[in-house]
Enzyme design. Structure first.
Site, PDB file in Angstrom:
ATOM      1  N   TYR A   1       0.825  -1.206   0.000  1.00 21.04           N
ATOM      2  CA  TYR A   1       0.000   0.000   0.000  1.00 21.04           C
ATOM      3  C   TYR A   1       0.867   1.267   0.000  1.00 21.04           C
ATOM      4  O   TYR A   1       0.447   2.306  -0.513  1.00 21.04           O
ATOM      5  CB  TYR A   1      -0.883   0.045   1.256  1.00 21.04           C
ATOM      6  CG  TYR A   1      -2.213  -0.641   1.119  1.00 21.04           C
ATOM      7  CD1 TYR A   1      -2.289  -1.996   0.835  1.00 21.04           C
ATOM      8  CD2 TYR A   1      -3.403   0.061   1.302  1.00 21.04           C
ATOM      9  CE1 TYR A   1      -3.512  -2.633   0.744  1.00 21.04           C
ATOM     10  CE2 TYR A   1      -4.626  -0.568   1.207  1.00 21.04           C
ATOM     11  CZ  TYR A   1      -4.675  -1.911   0.927  1.00 21.04           C
ATOM     12  OH  TYR A   1      -5.898  -2.530   0.830  1.00 21.04           O
TER      13      TYR A   1
ATOM     14  N   LYS B   1       2.762 -15.532   2.543  1.00 20.54           N
ATOM     15  CA  LYS B   1       2.988 -16.278   1.299  1.00 20.54           C
ATOM     16  C   LYS B   1       4.476 -16.634   1.279  1.00 20.54           C
ATOM     17  O   LYS B   1       5.216 -16.282   0.355  1.00 20.54           O
ATOM     18  CB  LYS B   1       2.572 -15.396   0.102  1.00 20.54           C
ATOM     19  CG  LYS B   1       2.530 -16.102  -1.236  1.00 20.54           C
ATOM     20  CD  LYS B   1       1.432 -17.138  -1.359  1.00 20.54           C
ATOM     21  CE  LYS B   1       1.582 -17.941  -2.640  1.00 20.54           C
ATOM     22  NZ  LYS B   1       0.636 -19.080  -2.710  1.00 20.54           N
TER      23      LYS B   1
ATOM     24  N   ASP C   1      -3.388 -18.207   0.414  1.00 26.99           N
ATOM     25  CA  ASP C   1      -4.375 -18.907  -0.425  1.00 26.99           C
ATOM     26  C   ASP C   1      -5.086 -19.996   0.387  1.00 26.99           C
ATOM     27  O   ASP C   1      -6.305 -20.123   0.363  1.00 26.99           O
ATOM     28  CB  ASP C   1      -3.737 -19.473  -1.708  1.00 26.99           C
ATOM     29  CG  ASP C   1      -2.461 -20.259  -1.459  1.00 26.99           C
ATOM     30  OD1 ASP C   1      -1.924 -20.207  -0.330  1.00 26.99           O
ATOM     31  OD2 ASP C   1      -1.986 -20.937  -2.397  1.00 26.99           O
TER      32      ASP C   1
ATOM     33  N   ASP D   1      -6.341  -6.858   4.331  1.00 34.89           N
ATOM     34  CA  ASP D   1      -7.467  -6.213   3.651  1.00 34.89           C
ATOM     35  C   ASP D   1      -8.401  -7.292   3.107  1.00 34.89           C
ATOM     36  O   ASP D   1      -9.621  -7.236   3.296  1.00 34.89           O
ATOM     37  CB  ASP D   1      -6.934  -5.335   2.501  1.00 34.89           C
ATOM     38  CG  ASP D   1      -8.055  -4.669   1.739  1.00 34.89           C
ATOM     39  OD1 ASP D   1      -9.000  -4.188   2.390  1.00 34.89           O
ATOM     40  OD2 ASP D   1      -7.999  -4.648   0.493  1.00 34.89           O
TER      41      ASP D   1
ATOM     42  N   ASP E   1     -12.349  -8.807   4.849  1.00 34.56           N
ATOM     43  CA  ASP E   1     -13.630  -8.820   4.136  1.00 34.56           C
ATOM     44  C   ASP E   1     -14.225 -10.228   4.153  1.00 34.56           C
ATOM     45  O   ASP E   1     -15.430 -10.406   4.327  1.00 34.56           O
ATOM     46  CB  ASP E   1     -13.458  -8.366   2.674  1.00 34.56           C
ATOM     47  CG  ASP E   1     -13.719  -6.873   2.508  1.00 34.56           C
ATOM     48  OD1 ASP E   1     -13.538  -6.129   3.497  1.00 34.56           O
ATOM     49  OD2 ASP E   1     -14.097  -6.450   1.398  1.00 34.56           O
TER      50      ASP E   1
HETATM   51  C1  IPM Z   1     -10.331  -1.106   4.089  1.00 33.21           C
HETATM   52  C2  IPM Z   1     -10.590  -0.540   2.715  1.00 33.21           C
HETATM   53  C3  IPM Z   1      -9.423   0.366   2.357  1.00 33.21           C
HETATM   54  C4  IPM Z   1      -8.174  -0.488   2.339  1.00 33.21           C
HETATM   55  C5  IPM Z   1      -9.586   1.123   1.019  1.00 33.21           C
HETATM   56  C6  IPM Z   1     -10.883   1.903   0.976  1.00 33.21           C
HETATM   57  C7  IPM Z   1      -8.414   2.009   0.751  1.00 33.21           C
HETATM   58  O1  IPM Z   1     -10.772  -1.556   1.796  1.00 33.21           O
HETATM   59  O2  IPM Z   1     -10.205  -0.317   5.037  1.00 33.21           O
HETATM   60  O3  IPM Z   1     -10.263  -2.335   4.204  1.00 33.21           O
HETATM   61  O4  IPM Z   1      -7.882  -1.143   1.326  1.00 33.21           O
HETATM   62  O5  IPM Z   1      -7.474  -0.506   3.347  1.00 33.21           O
HETATM   63 MG    MG Z   2     -10.879  -3.497   2.649  1.00 32.83          MG
END
Ligand code: IPM
Ligand code: MG
Length: 367
Positions: free
Chosen positions: A141, A198, A230, A254, A258
């Site tokens: 990032y 990884k 993975d 990240d 999710d």
């Molecule tokens: C998160 C989001 C952010 C990230 C984006 C919006 C930059 O997906 O906070 O997980 O990738 O960190």
């Molecule tokens: Mg995210």
């Protein structure tokens, strides 16, 4: 004498303003009950700041955040700003806040409420309680990026053309501080830490493994194991109840957070904390985004932001009793059948409610 805290509130875009308002309502009630008070300063960031100042993170916002005891953020972004230049995108505000406040440690708890297990896409209803510790200010990032021209021709004879690159790089100190923090957290939970990486391909990952192994010597009561990213995405679905604390790099974190959000039922329930050096302001925000499609409709689930506010009370302000009371009020509200549409399961005797009614239900249960 009552304790007074300075809170920088960054409502942001889409449903951001509605849900931060709900969290503030709950916070103010908790403050009265637990004898502290909050001084709220509001700042712009994201799309609304682009509209007003032409940039996603005005200096005033970063300064206000730095001068606060903690930052509460709603969400930023929306289709309206999809076509602005990359360096002006609303998401830049988040990245610049993280970098500017030195928030290297991102805590994303993924908890499945038993009453909401039907909202999970998984068949298993075993309790899920995972803490993802994501490195937040390093890795790909924030690594070197750029483009260059090359005359190189690939093996199949076609020219390479312009090359674009992003770089994953991590310093020893950078890895060690997040790994140590993850061990501390694992120690306060079920003493099981999983490093996701990884290491079969990446040099940085092998360094994470080496350092985690070293730090483990100091935290011998914590069991450390390793998973490739993975495989981790598969195992998280196959046996989510066996995970306790996960530590990982910025990008893998990240992705995994999710996934963890999805398996627990609703991303509308998940809070997060981003922390830096002890004694500096942390930032608290729901894991979900700005959901522009439902902004202003009253459909937004305020619980992720309310739970983020609880994390703020606990981790930045030291108001643990109030934090616990809010968390308990949220579980009781869920147990009592209150549901925003994102967490509705079937048609059983639930109390369907809008954003404001859900907030009031939590407040009514706040002891
Ligand atoms: C998160 C989001 C952010 C990230 C984006 C919006 C930059 O997906 O906070 O997980 O990738 O960190
Ligand atoms: Mg995210």
């Amino acid at each position: 004498m009552s304790r007074i805290y300075n809170i920088a509130v960054i409502p942001g875009d889409g449903i951001g303003p509605e849900i931060t308002e709900c969290a503030l309502k709950v916070l103010n009630v908790a403050a009265r009950k637990y004898n502290f008070s909050l001084k709220i300063n509001k700042y712009l960031a994201g799309g609304c700041a682009i509209d007003r100042y032409g940039l996603p993170l005005p200096e005033e916002t970063l300064e206000g955040a730095r001068a606060s005891d903690a930052v509460l953020l709603g969400a930023v972004g929306g289709p309206k700003w999809d076509n602005v230049k990359p360096e002006l995108r609303p998401e830049r505000a988040l990245l610049e806040l993280r970098a500017g406040l030195g928030l290297y440690s991102n805590l994303r708890p993924a908890i499945m409420y038993p009453e909401l297990s039907g909202a999970s896409p998984l068949k298993s209803t075993k309790p899920i309680d995972i803490m993802i510790v994501r490195e937040l200010t390093g890795g790909i990032y924030f690594g070197k990026r750029g483009t260059y021209e090359t005359d190189e021709v690939m093996a199949d004879g076609t020219p390479m053309g312009t090359v674009t690159y992003d770089t994953e790089s991590y310093g020893v100190g950078e890895i060690a501080r997040i790994v140590k923090q993850a061990f501390e957290i694992a120690r306060s939970r079920n003493k099981h830490l999983t490093l996701v990486d990884k290491a079969n391909v990446l040099a940085t990952s092998r360094e994470w493994r080496r350092i985690a192994g070293e730090v483990n010597e100091v935290y011998r009561d914590v069991t450390l194991d390793f998973l490739y990213i993975d495989n981790a995405t598969m195992q998280l679905i196959a046996r989510p109840h066996t995970f306790d604390t996960i530590v990982t790099s910025n990008m893998f974190g990240d992705i995994l957070s999710d996934e963890a959000g999805q398996i627990t039922g609703s991303i509308g329930m998940l809070p997060s904390a981003s922390l830096g050096k002890p004694g500096t302001p942390g930032m608290y925000e729901p894991v979900h985004g700005s959901a522009p499609d439902i902004a202003g409709t009253g459909k937004a689930n305020p619980l992720a932001t309310i739970l983020s506010a609880a994390m703020m009370l606990e981790l930045s302000l030291g108001e643990s009793r109030a934090a616990l009371a809010i968390k308990k009020a949220v579980s009781d509200t869920i147990a009592d059948g209150y549901r925003t549409t994102d967490i509705m399961i079937g048609k059983d005797s639930v109390k369907i409610c809008n954003t404001e009614q859900m907030t009031d239900a939590v407040i009514a249960k706040l002891k």
